[in-house]
Structures are given as structure tokens and as C-alpha cells.
Motif scaffolding. Structure first.
Motif, short mmCIF file in Angstrom:
data_model
loop_
_atom_site.label_atom_id
_atom_site.label_comp_id
_atom_site.label_asym_id
_atom_site.label_seq_id
_atom_site.Cartn_x
_atom_site.Cartn_y
_atom_site.Cartn_z
N VAL A 198 -2.32 25.73 21.86
CA VAL A 198 -2.47 27.19 21.90
C VAL A 198 -1.72 27.77 20.71
CG1 VAL A 198 -0.46 27.52 23.41
CG2 VAL A 198 -2.23 29.27 23.31
N ARG A 199 -2.30 28.84 20.16
CA ARG A 199 -1.58 29.61 19.15
C ARG A 199 -2.00 31.06 19.27
NH1 ARG A 199 -3.73 29.81 13.28
NH2 ARG A 199 -5.95 29.52 13.63
N VAL A 200 -1.08 31.94 18.94
CA VAL A 200 -1.33 33.38 18.97
C VAL A 200 -2.00 33.75 17.65
CG1 VAL A 200 -0.27 35.65 19.12
CG2 VAL A 200 0.68 33.75 20.45
N LEU A 201 -3.16 34.41 17.76
CA LEU A 201 -3.90 34.84 16.57
C LEU A 201 -3.57 36.26 16.17
CD1 LEU A 201 -7.45 33.43 17.33
CD2 LEU A 201 -5.69 32.46 15.84
N ALA A 202 -3.46 37.12 17.16
CA ALA A 202 -3.21 38.55 16.95
C ALA A 202 -2.69 39.09 18.28
CB ALA A 202 -4.49 39.26 16.53
N ARG A 203 -2.49 40.36 18.35
CA ARG A 203 -1.93 40.95 19.56
C ARG A 203 -2.76 40.58 20.79
NH1 ARG A 203 2.29 43.98 20.23
NH2 ARG A 203 2.48 45.32 22.05
N TYR A 204 -2.19 39.72 21.62
CA TYR A 204 -2.76 39.26 22.89
C TYR A 204 -4.00 38.37 22.75
CZ TYR A 204 0.66 42.51 24.60
OH TYR A 204 1.82 43.17 24.82
N TYR A 205 -4.34 37.98 21.54
CA TYR A 205 -5.44 37.05 21.32
C TYR A 205 -4.88 35.64 21.15
CZ TYR A 205 -9.17 40.44 20.75
OH TYR A 205 -10.10 41.42 20.97
N LEU A 206 -5.42 34.70 21.92
CA LEU A 206 -5.00 33.31 21.84
C LEU A 206 -6.15 32.45 21.35
CD1 LEU A 206 -3.15 32.84 25.26
CD2 LEU A 206 -2.14 33.36 23.02
N GLU A 207 -5.82 31.46 20.55
CA GLU A 207 -6.75 30.39 20.23
C GLU A 207 -6.35 29.20 21.09
OE1 GLU A 207 -8.13 28.82 16.10
OE2 GLU A 207 -6.40 27.63 16.77
N LEU A 208 -7.29 28.70 21.84
CA LEU A 208 -7.03 27.61 22.77
C LEU A 208 -7.78 26.36 22.35
CD1 LEU A 208 -7.68 29.72 25.98
CD2 LEU A 208 -5.44 29.13 25.03
N THR A 209 -7.11 25.23 22.37
CA THR A 209 -7.75 23.95 22.15
C THR A 209 -7.79 23.24 23.49
OG1 THR A 209 -6.86 23.85 19.91
CG2 THR A 209 -7.67 21.79 20.86
N PHE A 210 -8.98 22.76 23.86
CA PHE A 210 -9.16 22.08 25.14
C PHE A 210 -9.32 20.58 24.92
CE2 PHE A 210 -10.43 26.45 25.80
CZ PHE A 210 -9.87 26.75 27.03
N ASP A 211 -9.09 19.81 25.97
CA ASP A 211 -9.21 18.36 25.86
C ASP A 211 -10.65 17.91 25.62
OD1 ASP A 211 -10.14 18.89 28.44
OD2 ASP A 211 -8.86 17.41 29.41
N THR A 212 -11.59 18.81 25.70
CA THR A 212 -12.99 18.51 25.38
C THR A 212 -13.23 18.53 23.87
OG1 THR A 212 -13.55 20.85 25.47
CG2 THR A 212 -13.81 19.58 27.52
N GLY A 213 -12.24 19.05 23.12
CA GLY A 213 -12.39 19.24 21.69
C GLY A 213 -12.81 20.65 21.33
#
Length: 92
Positions: A16-31
Motif C-alpha cells: 500500500v502507498r498513499v497517492l494523494a489525500r485519502y487515495y491509496l494504491e493497493l497491491t494485491f496478491d493476485t498481482g
């Protein structure tokens, strides 16, 4: 080539990483890498500190044990909900 269906109940967040205010980029185990706006989803007593303190929100982490995102105040979110409510970071 058609993509295989993903069972959202077997999904884990691996990054997970924060992109902008309250926006997250999520990486899942599916790729899959997906983006989600958490601002409107964070309601109730456990999420109020995250809405009030952006620096606390930015302390989000992917927990390898629970397979989801967690914050230092004990807040977390179900990984299947994160998967279903998020959008592909790069559209197909």
C-alpha cells in the motif's frame, strides 16, 4: 485473452502507498494494482482520527498477517471490500 475470475474472499493486500489525500494504491496478491478513495468510506469512531489527522492516515501499512491495510490506531479494512471498491490503477 479473458482474465480469470478472482475470488474476492481469498484476496490479500501485499502493498500500500498513499497517492494523494485519502487515495491509496493497493497491491494485491493476485498481482492487481488498484486505487481507492478512502475518504467517504472512513466513518465511525475508529476512522474519525484518520479523517481528522492526515499524517496519521499516511501511516497506513499492509499487514502480512491479516492480509489487509492497517493503521496505528487499530483501524483496518476488509481486503475483499478494498478489492471490490477499488479501480484498476491502469485501466484495461
Amino acid at each position: 485473452m479473458p482474465q480469470e475470475a478472482v475470488d474476492p474472499f481469498l484476496i490479500s493486500v501485499t502493498g500500500v502507498r498513499v497517492l494523494a489525500r485519502y487515495y491509496l494504491e493497493l497491491t494485491f496478491d493476485t498481482g492487481d494494482i488498484k486505487v481507492i478513495d478512502m475518504e467517504l468510506l472512513m466513518w465511525g469512531p475508529v476512522f474519525e482520527p484518520l479523517r481528522a489527522d492526515y499524517l496519521l492516515f499516511c501511516q497506513v501499512a499492509a499487514d502480512p498477517v491479516s492480509g489487509t491495510v492497517v493503521w496505528p490506531n487499530g483501524a483496518d479494512w476488509a481486503p475483499d471490500e478494498l478489492y471490490s471498491k477499488s479501480k484498476a490503477a491502469v485501466p484495461d
